[in-house]
Design an enzyme around this catalytic site. Sequence first.
Site, PDB file in Angstrom:
ATOM      1  N   LYS A  53       0.849  -1.198   0.000  1.00 58.97           N
ATOM      2  CA  LYS A  53       0.000   0.000   0.000  1.00 58.97           C
ATOM      3  C   LYS A  53       0.886   1.251   0.000  1.00 58.97           C
ATOM      4  CE  LYS A  53      -3.798  -2.450   2.192  1.00 58.97           C
ATOM      5  NZ  LYS A  53      -4.503  -2.883   3.394  1.00 58.97           N
ATOM      6  N   GLN A  97      -4.469  -1.621   9.567  1.00 59.29           N
ATOM      7  CA  GLN A  97      -4.387  -2.952   8.973  1.00 59.29           C
ATOM      8  C   GLN A  97      -4.926  -3.997   9.944  1.00 59.29           C
ATOM      9  OE1 GLN A  97      -3.487  -3.465   5.798  1.00 59.29           O
ATOM     10  NE2 GLN A  97      -3.744  -5.667   5.921  1.00 59.29           N
ATOM     11  N   ASP A 120     -11.213   2.584   4.134  1.00 56.03           N
ATOM     12  CA  ASP A 120     -11.489   1.141   4.026  1.00 56.03           C
ATOM     13  C   ASP A 120     -12.993   0.908   3.816  1.00 56.03           C
ATOM     14  OD1 ASP A 120      -9.566  -0.882   4.093  1.00 56.03           O
ATOM     15  OD2 ASP A 120      -9.146  -0.581   6.223  1.00 56.03           O
TER      16      ASP A 120
HETATM   17  N1  GUN Z   1      -6.577  -6.940   6.240  1.00 53.91           N
HETATM   18  C1  GUN Z   1      -6.816  -7.701   5.135  1.00 53.91           C
HETATM   19  N2  GUN Z   1      -7.431  -6.967   4.191  1.00 53.91           N
HETATM   20  C2  GUN Z   1      -7.587  -5.732   4.700  1.00 53.91           C
HETATM   21  C3  GUN Z   1      -8.135  -4.520   4.187  1.00 53.91           C
HETATM   22  O1  GUN Z   1      -8.651  -4.436   3.080  1.00 53.91           O
HETATM   23  N3  GUN Z   1      -8.093  -3.456   5.019  1.00 53.91           N
HETATM   24  C4  GUN Z   1      -7.557  -3.520   6.265  1.00 53.91           C
HETATM   25  N4  GUN Z   1      -7.570  -2.433   6.997  1.00 53.91           N
HETATM   26  N5  GUN Z   1      -7.035  -4.609   6.766  1.00 53.91           N
HETATM   27  C5  GUN Z   1      -7.052  -5.710   5.977  1.00 53.91           C
END
Ligand code: GUN
Length: 288
Positions: A53, A97, A120
């Site tokens: 990311k 995350q 998100d």
């Molecule tokens: N963990 C696995 N996929 C995601 C996601 O799309 N967003 C977040 N914040 N954590 C994750």
Amino acid sequence: MSAVIIDGKKVAAEMREKLAKEIEGLKAKGITPGLAVVLVGENPASKKYVASKEKTCGELGIKSLGYKMPETISQAELIKLIDDLNANPEVHGILVQLPLPKGLDSKAVMNRISPAKDVDGFGPDALGKLVLDEPGFVPCTPHGAMKMLESYGIDPAGKHAVVVGRSIIVGKPLAMLLLRKNATVTICHSRTRDLKAECLRADILCAAVGKARMITGDMVKEGAAVIDIGINVTPEGKIVGDVDFDAAKERAGHITPVPGGAGPMTIAMLMYNTVLSAKMSAGLALDF
Ligand code: GUN
């Protein structure tokens, strides 16, 4: 006949290109989109996702603010960090995350994120707007799935869409998005009586369960569009989806591979939400 492979990497690259242009325009107006990425602890998969990311932010010109916190962080300290980020005008999006280490209350942390920065799209405001058909942040993975369908000219209107999986971050929002596009939607889950019969009715079959190759070739209707949202590691260390790709591609009309399908799209849509947030904070609209 073998299916058309939906190239998620290519669709994601096209999305990033459009976003890069938007970001250029924003920077000319003195606005740099900013994404705060909060990683707690040392989960190897989470570290990898966060690195990806941050790398994509760098490539697009989004300012990424990384917060790597020890797993000993307290709930109160983490909430304080979210409050600070909510108040920081440089931050347009906040991503915590998941999963968080044991002992931390993920729901309380996620719900603390300001709705205006919930890129998100996991919070009640974003999910409520999705159900209400109001503009808002759409969760990235299901949004990416919809963009892949659109990019390959697959219009859900009037079609029967079957979503296998009812998670809050993929299955439920994806069902809502398909409904918004006028599909007739069935959501299947662990208590569904005859999964194969349900799947065989699908013109658009979406799998978001997290079980390696659970959708076998004989569950796919001839000509169906198959969107595989699973990422699973086999005992041999191979990354596979929820769909048995080799068998399903012989029956499907279109199919997404794993890797190279839903994964790259998720990150692209996170960038989309971050740019959308920056534009909204300046009273501008983003519409693609
Ligand atoms: N963990 C696995 N996929 C995601 C996601 O799309 N967003 C977040 N914040 N954590 C994750």
